[in-house]
Design an enzyme around this catalytic site. Structure first.
Site, PDB file in Angstrom:
ATOM      1  N   GLY A  12     -15.240 -27.562 -23.173  1.00 11.61           N
ATOM      2  CA  GLY A  12     -13.836 -27.321 -23.524  1.00 11.61           C
ATOM      3  C   GLY A  12     -13.339 -28.280 -24.575  1.00 11.61           C
ATOM      4  O   GLY A  12     -12.236 -28.811 -24.469  1.00 11.61           O
ATOM      5  N   ILE A  17      -7.885 -33.023 -26.081  1.00 15.04           N
ATOM      6  CA  ILE A  17      -8.507 -34.183 -25.449  1.00 15.04           C
ATOM      7  C   ILE A  17     -10.032 -34.116 -25.552  1.00 15.04           C
ATOM      8  O   ILE A  17     -10.693 -35.101 -25.876  1.00 15.04           O
ATOM      9  CB  ILE A  17      -8.067 -34.283 -23.975  1.00 15.04           C
ATOM     10  CG1 ILE A  17      -6.579 -34.626 -23.887  1.00 15.04           C
ATOM     11  CG2 ILE A  17      -8.895 -35.325 -23.235  1.00 15.04           C
ATOM     12  CD1 ILE A  17      -5.991 -34.486 -22.489  1.00 15.04           C
ATOM     13  N   ASN A  89     -14.722 -31.087 -19.057  1.00 12.60           N
ATOM     14  CA  ASN A  89     -13.339 -31.128 -19.539  1.00 12.60           C
ATOM     15  C   ASN A  89     -12.691 -29.744 -19.582  1.00 12.60           C
ATOM     16  O   ASN A  89     -11.477 -29.635 -19.580  1.00 12.60           O
ATOM     17  CB  ASN A  89     -13.303 -31.759 -20.930  1.00 12.60           C
ATOM     18  CG  ASN A  89     -11.925 -31.753 -21.546  1.00 12.60           C
ATOM     19  OD1 ASN A  89     -11.043 -32.489 -21.123  1.00 12.60           O
ATOM     20  ND2 ASN A  89     -11.712 -30.897 -22.538  1.00 12.60           N
ATOM     21  N   SER A 142      -5.948 -34.343 -13.502  1.00 11.55           N
ATOM     22  CA  SER A 142      -4.583 -34.266 -14.004  1.00 11.55           C
ATOM     23  C   SER A 142      -3.656 -34.998 -13.036  1.00 11.55           C
ATOM     24  O   SER A 142      -3.962 -35.123 -11.840  1.00 11.55           O
ATOM     25  CB  SER A 142      -4.125 -32.801 -14.114  1.00 11.55           C
ATOM     26  OG  SER A 142      -2.727 -32.697 -14.308  1.00 11.55           O
ATOM     27  N   TYR A 155      -3.439 -24.490 -10.187  1.00 13.95           N
ATOM     28  CA  TYR A 155      -3.999 -25.500 -11.093  1.00 13.95           C
ATOM     29  C   TYR A 155      -4.073 -26.859 -10.404  1.00 13.95           C
ATOM     30  O   TYR A 155      -5.111 -27.549 -10.456  1.00 13.95           O
ATOM     31  CB  TYR A 155      -3.127 -25.571 -12.343  1.00 13.95           C
ATOM     32  CG  TYR A 155      -3.526 -26.611 -13.350  1.00 13.95           C
ATOM     33  CD1 TYR A 155      -4.576 -26.379 -14.231  1.00 13.95           C
ATOM     34  CD2 TYR A 155      -2.839 -27.818 -13.438  1.00 13.95           C
ATOM     35  CE1 TYR A 155      -4.944 -27.331 -15.173  1.00 13.95           C
ATOM     36  CE2 TYR A 155      -3.190 -28.773 -14.385  1.00 13.95           C
ATOM     37  CZ  TYR A 155      -4.245 -28.521 -15.250  1.00 13.95           C
ATOM     38  OH  TYR A 155      -4.595 -29.467 -16.181  1.00 13.95           O
ATOM     39  N   LYS A 159      -7.360 -29.483  -9.551  1.00 14.37           N
ATOM     40  CA  LYS A 159      -7.480 -30.845 -10.062  1.00 14.37           C
ATOM     41  C   LYS A 159      -7.662 -31.846  -8.927  1.00 14.37           C
ATOM     42  O   LYS A 159      -8.431 -32.813  -9.039  1.00 14.37           O
ATOM     43  CB  LYS A 159      -6.269 -31.198 -10.923  1.00 14.37           C
ATOM     44  CG  LYS A 159      -6.183 -30.367 -12.206  1.00 14.37           C
ATOM     45  CD  LYS A 159      -7.458 -30.478 -13.030  1.00 14.37           C
ATOM     46  CE  LYS A 159      -7.379 -29.733 -14.344  1.00 14.37           C
ATOM     47  NZ  LYS A 159      -8.610 -29.882 -15.167  1.00 14.37           N
TER      48      LYS A 159
END
Length: 252
Positions: A12, A17, A89, A142, A155, A159
């Protein structure tokens, strides 16, 4: 040049980032295999890093596909003879209210954020075990894995799961000299977030350090965790958020 003779895979990483992680690794001596699902973005990102003098090879494909993940590692080892660093990532954010969140969105988030990270770690550890020289894994988590955030139930769950995966793998792979950590970015100025004209203003107001992170802020932390300077750190999550999780005001 902390990463001379090291081989790294980052998923990714066509922009944001992940791209900055690849860029810094390559400019510090690593041979970097940059993955993204977007072929043109993957190619241009690798070319950009190569133009700065880094060694960066594009690997286009879906990092939630177990067979593709295995192929990535096969290619990297065929070209360099080893794998030292694997950074999972790649991830997607699909906002939505919990009570009406659709099944297809949930499964997409789970497949990439958790499945892709799990498969990369698994395949990378197999290779590192064969080498007998150890290695470093890193998951991109995250702050939403630490603090509740509106419309991000799916999401946030993924994480938090990655941080638990890192802890559990300490039990599984430390005997092979493999370290596993996570970096947990807070609000970060990327190509995606900067499309929102209010993003920087809102997060500058509610972040104690007075601004959102830059991609370099996150990549600096990531490179520390996969470097020999962190050789006795494993099973940990490093939050890089300018202090936001200490106070956690909502951006909404």
């Amino acid at each position: 040049m902390d990463f001379i003779n090291k081989t790294a895979i980052v998923t990714g990483a066509g922009c944001g980032i992940g791209f900055e992680m690849c860029r810094q690794l390559a400019l510090q001596g690593a041979t970097v295999f940059l993955n993204d699902v977007d072929a043109s973005l993957c190619k241009s990102a690798a070319e950009s890093i190569a133009a700065e003098g880094g060694k960066c090879i594009p690997l286009t494909g879906n990092s939630s596909d177990e067979s593709f993940v295995t192929d990535m590692i096969t290619v990297a080892v065929a070209q360099t003879g080893r794998l030292d660093i694997a950074i999972a990532n790649a991830g997607i954010t699909l906002f939505g209210e919990f009570l009406t969140y659709p099944a297809d969105s949930l499964f997409k988030v789970l497949q990439l954020n958790i499945g892709g990270s799990f498969f990369l770690a698994q395949a990378a550890c197999r290779q590192m075990k064969r080498q007998g020289t150890g290695g470093a894994l890193l998951f991109t988590s995250s702050v939403t894995g630490h603090q509740a955030h509106k419309d991000l139930a799916a999401y946030s769950m993924t994480k938090a799961a990655l941080e638990m995966l890192a802890k559990n793998l300490v039990v599984e792979v430390s005997r092979y000299g493999i370290r596993v950590n996570t970096v947990a970015p807070g609000a970060t100025a990327t190509e995606r977030t900067l499309n929102d004209p209010e993003y920087a203003t809102i997060w500058s107001r509610i972040t104690p350090m007075g601004r959102p992170a830059t991609v370099s802020d996150i990549a600096d932390a990531a490179l520390f965790l996969v470097s020999d300077k962190a050789k006795h750190i494993t099973g940990q999550s490093l939050v890089v958020d300018g202090g936001w999780t200490a106070t956690s005001p909502s951006p909404f």
